[in-house]
Design a protein around this motif. Structure first.
Motif, PDB file in Angstrom:
ATOM      1  N   SER A  59       0.936  -1.065  -0.065  1.00  0.00           N
ATOM      2  CA  SER A  59      -0.119  -0.018   0.065  1.00  0.00           C
ATOM      3  C   SER A  59       0.740   1.229   0.166  1.00  0.00           C
ATOM      4  CB  SER A  59      -0.798   0.100   1.248  1.00  0.00           C
ATOM      5  OG  SER A  59      -1.934  -1.053   1.110  1.00  0.00           O
ATOM      6  N   LEU A  60       1.866   1.337   0.716  1.00  0.00           N
ATOM      7  CA  LEU A  60       2.780   2.354   0.838  1.00  0.00           C
ATOM      8  C   LEU A  60       3.466   2.500  -0.463  1.00  0.00           C
ATOM      9  CD1 LEU A  60       3.363   4.417   3.155  1.00  0.00           C
ATOM     10  CD2 LEU A  60       5.298   2.932   3.984  1.00  0.00           C
ATOM     11  N   ASP A  61       3.897   1.337  -1.091  1.00  0.00           N
ATOM     12  CA  ASP A  61       4.534   1.714  -2.410  1.00  0.00           C
ATOM     13  C   ASP A  61       3.783   2.289  -3.483  1.00  0.00           C
ATOM     14  OD1 ASP A  61       6.895   0.525  -1.294  1.00  0.00           O
ATOM     15  OD2 ASP A  61       6.591  -1.524  -2.294  1.00  0.00           O
ATOM     16  N   LEU A  62       2.300   1.677  -3.391  1.00  0.00           N
ATOM     17  CA  LEU A  62       1.223   1.939  -4.277  1.00  0.00           C
ATOM     18  C   LEU A  62       1.022   3.591  -4.195  1.00  0.00           C
ATOM     19  CD1 LEU A  62      -1.751   0.031  -5.439  1.00  0.00           C
ATOM     20  CD2 LEU A  62      -1.935   2.494  -5.145  1.00  0.00           C
ATOM     21  N   VAL A  63       0.754   4.042  -2.968  1.00  0.00           N
ATOM     22  CA  VAL A  63       0.281   5.606  -2.785  1.00  0.00           C
ATOM     23  C   VAL A  63       1.550   6.236  -3.165  1.00  0.00           C
ATOM     24  CG1 VAL A  63       0.456   5.702  -0.045  1.00  0.00           C
ATOM     25  CG2 VAL A  63      -1.092   7.080  -1.693  1.00  0.00           C
ATOM     26  N   THR A  64       2.855   5.878  -2.916  1.00  0.00           N
ATOM     27  CA  THR A  64       4.172   6.737  -3.021  1.00  0.00           C
ATOM     28  C   THR A  64       4.112   6.637  -4.650  1.00  0.00           C
ATOM     29  OG1 THR A  64       5.112   5.944  -1.191  1.00  0.00           O
ATOM     30  CG2 THR A  64       6.604   6.654  -2.628  1.00  0.00           C
ATOM     31  N   GLU A  65       4.065   5.551  -5.302  1.00  0.00           N
ATOM     32  CA  GLU A  65       4.135   5.747  -6.721  1.00  0.00           C
ATOM     33  C   GLU A  65       3.132   6.501  -7.235  1.00  0.00           C
ATOM     34  OE1 GLU A  65       5.978   5.138 -10.061  1.00  0.00           O
ATOM     35  OE2 GLU A  65       6.653   4.159  -8.559  1.00  0.00           O
ATOM     36  N   LEU A  66       1.881   6.651  -6.847  1.00  0.00           N
ATOM     37  CA  LEU A  66       0.824   7.580  -7.369  1.00  0.00           C
ATOM     38  C   LEU A  66       1.382   8.824  -7.105  1.00  0.00           C
ATOM     39  CD1 LEU A  66      -2.123   7.987  -8.320  1.00  0.00           C
ATOM     40  CD2 LEU A  66      -2.930   7.993  -5.868  1.00  0.00           C
ATOM     41  N   LEU A  67       1.668   9.321  -5.975  1.00  0.00           N
ATOM     42  CA  LEU A  67       2.095  10.705  -5.563  1.00  0.00           C
ATOM     43  C   LEU A  67       3.313  10.950  -6.384  1.00  0.00           C
ATOM     44  CD1 LEU A  67       1.773  10.877  -1.620  1.00  0.00           C
ATOM     45  CD2 LEU A  67       0.689  12.328  -3.206  1.00  0.00           C
ATOM     46  N   ASP A  68       4.368  10.354  -6.609  1.00  0.00           N
ATOM     47  CA  ASP A  68       5.330  10.591  -7.516  1.00  0.00           C
ATOM     48  C   ASP A  68       4.859  10.878  -8.917  1.00  0.00           C
ATOM     49  OD1 ASP A  68       6.990  10.214  -5.282  1.00  0.00           O
ATOM     50  OD2 ASP A  68       7.793   8.240  -6.083  1.00  0.00           O
ATOM     51  N   GLY A  69       4.205  10.052  -9.300  1.00  0.00           N
ATOM     52  CA  GLY A  69       3.473  10.433 -10.726  1.00  0.00           C
ATOM     53  C   GLY A  69       2.719  11.389 -10.913  1.00  0.00           C
ATOM     54  N   MET A  70       1.961  11.945  -9.739  1.00  0.00           N
ATOM     55  CA  MET A  70       1.117  13.001  -9.637  1.00  0.00           C
ATOM     56  C   MET A  70       2.033  14.539  -9.693  1.00  0.00           C
ATOM     57  SD  MET A  70      -2.146  12.120  -7.690  1.00  0.00           S
ATOM     58  CE  MET A  70      -3.097  13.505  -8.131  1.00  0.00           C
ATOM     59  N   ARG A  71       2.922  14.156  -8.775  1.00  0.00           N
ATOM     60  CA  ARG A  71       3.855  15.284  -8.470  1.00  0.00           C
ATOM     61  C   ARG A  71       4.556  15.716  -9.800  1.00  0.00           C
ATOM     62  NH1 ARG A  71       5.651  12.770  -3.341  1.00  0.00           N
ATOM     63  NH2 ARG A  71       4.340  13.567  -1.963  1.00  0.00           N
ATOM     64  N   ALA A  72       4.925  14.632 -10.668  1.00  0.00           N
ATOM     65  CA  ALA A  72       5.838  14.589 -11.731  1.00  0.00           C
ATOM     66  C   ALA A  72       4.933  15.173 -12.912  1.00  0.00           C
ATOM     67  CB  ALA A  72       6.689  13.553 -12.059  1.00  0.00           C
ATOM     68  N   ALA A  73       3.659  15.240 -12.582  1.00  0.00           N
ATOM     69  CA  ALA A  73       2.807  15.574 -13.536  1.00  0.00           C
ATOM     70  C   ALA A  73       2.594  14.648 -14.930  1.00  0.00           C
ATOM     71  CB  ALA A  73       2.770  17.087 -14.301  1.00  0.00           C
ATOM     72  N   ARG A  74       3.165  13.568 -14.639  1.00  0.00           N
ATOM     73  CA  ARG A  74       3.049  12.439 -15.777  1.00  0.00           C
ATOM     74  C   ARG A  74       1.791  12.254 -16.312  1.00  0.00           C
ATOM     75  NH1 ARG A  74       5.906   8.802 -11.759  1.00  0.00           N
ATOM     76  NH2 ARG A  74       8.239   9.270 -11.979  1.00  0.00           N
ATOM     77  N   PRO A  75       1.788  11.812 -17.559  1.00  0.00           N
ATOM     78  CA  PRO A  75       0.440  11.762 -18.312  1.00  0.00           C
ATOM     79  C   PRO A  75      -0.339  10.590 -17.398  1.00  0.00           C
ATOM     80  CG  PRO A  75       2.094  11.553 -19.802  1.00  0.00           C
ATOM     81  CD  PRO A  75       2.733  11.799 -18.487  1.00  0.00           C
ATOM     82  N   SER A  76      -1.683  10.542 -17.516  1.00  0.00           N
ATOM     83  CA  SER A  76      -2.579   9.635 -16.758  1.00  0.00           C
ATOM     84  C   SER A  76      -2.290   8.156 -16.861  1.00  0.00           C
ATOM     85  CB  SER A  76      -3.952   9.927 -16.844  1.00  0.00           C
ATOM     86  OG  SER A  76      -4.321   9.814 -18.006  1.00  0.00           O
ATOM     87  N   HIS A  77      -2.106   7.925 -18.313  1.00  0.00           N
ATOM     88  CA  HIS A  77      -1.804   6.281 -18.744  1.00  0.00           C
ATOM     89  C   HIS A  77      -0.440   5.953 -18.056  1.00  0.00           C
ATOM     90  CE1 HIS A  77       0.324   8.312 -21.904  1.00  0.00           C
ATOM     91  NE2 HIS A  77       1.000   7.343 -21.680  1.00  0.00           N
ATOM     92  N   GLU A  78       0.705   6.850 -18.179  1.00  0.00           N
ATOM     93  CA  GLU A  78       1.853   6.415 -17.483  1.00  0.00           C
ATOM     94  C   GLU A  78       1.852   6.187 -15.824  1.00  0.00           C
ATOM     95  OE1 GLU A  78       6.165   8.215 -16.736  1.00  0.00           O
ATOM     96  OE2 GLU A  78       5.279   8.801 -18.702  1.00  0.00           O
TER      97      GLU A  78
END
Length: 192
Positions: free
Chosen positions: A124-143
């Motif tokens: 869970s911690l890995d998952l939410v961290t990965e989500l946060l990292d992606g959002m902070r980096a403004a990665r495209p949603s599919h990525e």
């Protein structure tokens, strides 16, 4: 006839002594109509542990719900502020829950389930961290989706392993599992 009477007296005396001893043993935990028996210590420990897991599950559900209820326009990273705040809160709560679980000492019947639940929270911690990292980096949603999808699948498998271990432990201990625990750890399989 005298031998038979003597034997009956001996048997009767022996039975009286045995019943007395059995009554003394049973009497230690016996109760009258005004008191109820105390459950064995293992049952009490199991119930206490499950009550704590129910509190943890409720805390997790509250933090998860906050993120799940945020409307996210995945095509507009500039609007992700509320989702980022909710995800940050979920990460904080997930880490706190994991620390609480590490400190919690389960009854011996629940050791396997407890280890499985620690695995759930590590993923869970890995998952939410990965989500946060992606959002902070403004990665495209599919990525972002591709990065968290594998972790979400692992999460469902870990939840299933935890649920199985918990059910086995609860069955062995003779205690029911609070329903909130089941809802907090869904699997990919539909419940029915």
């Amino acid at each position: 006839m005298r031998g038979t009477t003597a034997r009956r007296l001996v048997v009767s005396a022996a039975m009286t002594i045995l019943y007395g001893l059995a009554g003394g043993v049973v009497g230690c935990g016996a109760h009258d109509a005004h008191t109820s028996p105390s459950p064995p210590a293992s049952v009490t420990a199991a119930r206490t542990y499950l009550a704590e897991l129910a509190r943890i599950a409720a805390r997790d559900a509250t933090a998860s719900r906050a993120l799940n209820e945020v409307r996210i326009d995945w095509s507009a990273p500039a609007t992700w502020g509320p989702a980022l705040a909710a995800a940050e809160h979920l990460r904080h709560e997930t880490a706190a829950i994991r620390r609480r679980l590490i400190a919690l000492r389960p009854p011996s019947n629940f050791a396997v389930a407890h280890r499985a639940l620690l695995d759930v929270y590590a993923i869970s911690l890995d998952l939410v961290t990965e989500l946060l990292d992606g959002m902070r980096a403004a990665r495209p949603s599919h990525e972002i989706y591709l990065r968290v999808r594998g972790l979400a699948e692992k999460q469902f498998l870990a939840n299933a392993a935890f649920r199985h271990a918990l059910q086995s432990a609860a069955t062995r201990s003779g205690v029911p599992i609070p329903p909130g625990i089941w809802r907090a750890y869904p699997t990919a399989e539909p419940e029915g």
